[in-house]
Design an enzyme around this catalytic site. Structure first.
Site, PDB file in Angstrom:
ATOM      1  N   ASP A 158      -0.258   5.241   0.908  1.00  0.00           N
ATOM      2  CA  ASP A 158      -0.513   6.204   1.986  1.00  0.00           C
ATOM      3  C   ASP A 158      -0.561   5.512   3.345  1.00  0.00           C
ATOM      4  O   ASP A 158      -1.323   4.565   3.558  1.00  0.00           O
ATOM      5  CB  ASP A 158      -1.838   6.934   1.755  1.00  0.00           C
ATOM      6  CG  ASP A 158      -1.776   7.858   0.546  1.00  0.00           C
ATOM      7  OD1 ASP A 158      -0.686   8.030  -0.012  1.00  0.00           O
ATOM      8  OD2 ASP A 158      -2.829   8.397   0.155  1.00  0.00           O
ATOM      9  N   ASP A 192       0.860  -1.180   0.000  1.00  0.00           N
ATOM     10  CA  ASP A 192       0.000   0.000   0.000  1.00  0.00           C
ATOM     11  C   ASP A 192       0.904   1.240   0.000  1.00  0.00           C
ATOM     12  O   ASP A 192       2.107   1.150   0.276  1.00  0.00           O
ATOM     13  CB  ASP A 192      -0.889  -0.031   1.248  1.00  0.00           C
ATOM     14  CG  ASP A 192      -1.797   1.181   1.350  1.00  0.00           C
ATOM     15  OD1 ASP A 192      -2.409   1.559   0.339  1.00  0.00           O
ATOM     16  OD2 ASP A 192      -1.880   1.767   2.449  1.00  0.00           O
TER      17      ASP A 192
END
Length: 274
Positions: free
Chosen positions: A9, A7
Site C-alpha cells: 500500500d 511494501d
C-alpha cells in the site's frame, strides 16, 4: 542476483485507489528474468494471495509485519529445517499465532485500563467504514493468522503503548488509525534478513544485491537491512519519518514511482528492462 523487497500500500499499490497498472510491464519483465519480487507487508496471507494472482507474482512473500514468510512449494530450495509445511507453502514463523495475539491484546487492555478494539472485536461493516476496503477485502483482512491490529487509542503515546506490550512478549507497530500487536521475535527486517540468508545458502557463490522499496516508517526495518533502500513518496512528498537518511527518493508516487525506480536501479546494474 537481484532481490526486490517491496511494501504494497502506497508503494507498489497507489495509496488512493490501490492501482498497480503502471507497474505491470516492469513486473512482467522481472518475472521473465527470474528476478524475485517479494512483498513485505502488514497484509494477511489471504490478501497477498489474491494480489499475487492478479499481478503475476510467484515468489515468496512476507506477511503481517514480518510475522511469517511463505515460500511456495515450488521453491523448495529456499526451505530450511526451521520451516514447516503449510498447505501450498513452506512457512517460517517469527511471531505468535492469532489466538495468542488476541489474548495478548486483552492483557494489554487490562494494563492500560481501557478497552482496545481489535479486528476480532470489529464487525466487517465497521472495518469497511474505518478502512474503505471493499467487503471482500475486509474478509481477507480479518483472516489473520499471527497478529492483531487494533484501533490506535488517541489518548496514549506510542511510548505508553510500547511499555504496556513489552512485558508480555509483544511489540507494537503504531499507526495513525491502527496499530499492530506482533511478537517480539517478528519484524519486517528480521524476516527479510532470514529470506536473504536462504537465497545465499542456496547459491553460496552468488553475489546477491538487495533492493527495498517502502513509503512509511512501518517500512524502516526492511529498508535498513537492504543494500539499496528506496523511498516512494506520497503526493505531498516523502513521509517525514523517512527523511534525512540519505536514501534515494522516487520522483513519482505509487506504482508509477515504483516502476520508474526499479527501471533506474536495473539500468545501473546492467539489467535490461525494456
Amino acid at each position: 542476483m537481484l532481490l526486490i523487497f517491496t511494501d504494497l500500500d502506497g508503494t507498489l499499490l497507489n495509496s488512493d485507489d490501490y492501482g498497480y497498472d503502471a507497474a505491470l510491464p516492469v513486473l512482467k519483465q522481472l518475472q521473465e528474468l527470474k528476478i524475485p519480487v517479494i512483498p513485505v507487508t502488514s497484509k494477511t496471507r489471504s490478501e497477498v494471495e489474491v494480489l499475487r494472482e492478479q499481478i503475476g507474482l510467484t515468489d515468496a512473500f512476507i506477511v503481517e509485519n514480518g510475522s511469517a514468510v511463505f515460500i511456495p512449494i515450488s521453491e523448495q530450495n529456499l526451505a530450511s529445517p526451521q520451516t514447516e509445511n503449510w498447505g501450498d507453502y513452506y512457512l517460517m514463523q517469527f511471531g505468535f499465532n492469532y489466538t495468542e495475539a488476541r489474548q495478548g491484546l486483552q492483557k494489554v487492555a487490562e494494563v492500560l485500563n481501557q478497552p482496545l478494539k481489535g479486528f476480532g472485536d470489529l464487525s466487517e461493516a465497521e472495518i469497511h467504514q474505518l478502512t474503505g476496503l471493499h467487503p471482500e477485502d475486509v474478509k481477507r483482512a480479518k483472516n489473520r493468522e499471527f497478529t492483531e491490529p487494533f484501533v490506535t487509542p488517541k489518548n496514549l503515546t506510542s511510548v505508553e503503548i510500547e511499555q504496556a506490550v513489552n512485558p508480555w512478549g509483544f511489540q507494537v507497530v503504531v499507526g495513525d488509525r491502527f496499530s499492530h500487536l506482533i511478537g517480539q521475535k517478528a519484524g519486517k527486517g528480521k524476516a527479510v534478513q532470514w529470506l536473504i540468508e536462504q537465497y545465499q545458502n542456496h547459491q553460496p557463490d552468488a553475489k546477491i544485491i538487495t533492493v527495498g522499496l517502502g513509503n512509511s516508517p512501518n517500512d524502516l526495518p526492511m529498508l535498513e537491512v537492504v543494500e539499496i533502500p528506496i523511498i516512494i513518496p506520497g503526493k505531498q512528498g516523502p513521509h517525514p519519518g523517512l527523511q534525512n537518511r540519505g536514501w534515494e527518493v522516487a520522483i513519482l508516487s505509487g506504482c508509477q514511482g515504483w516502476a520508474n525506480a526499479v527501471r533506474e536501479i536495473s539500468r545501473r546494474l546492467d539489467i535490461n528492462l525494456n
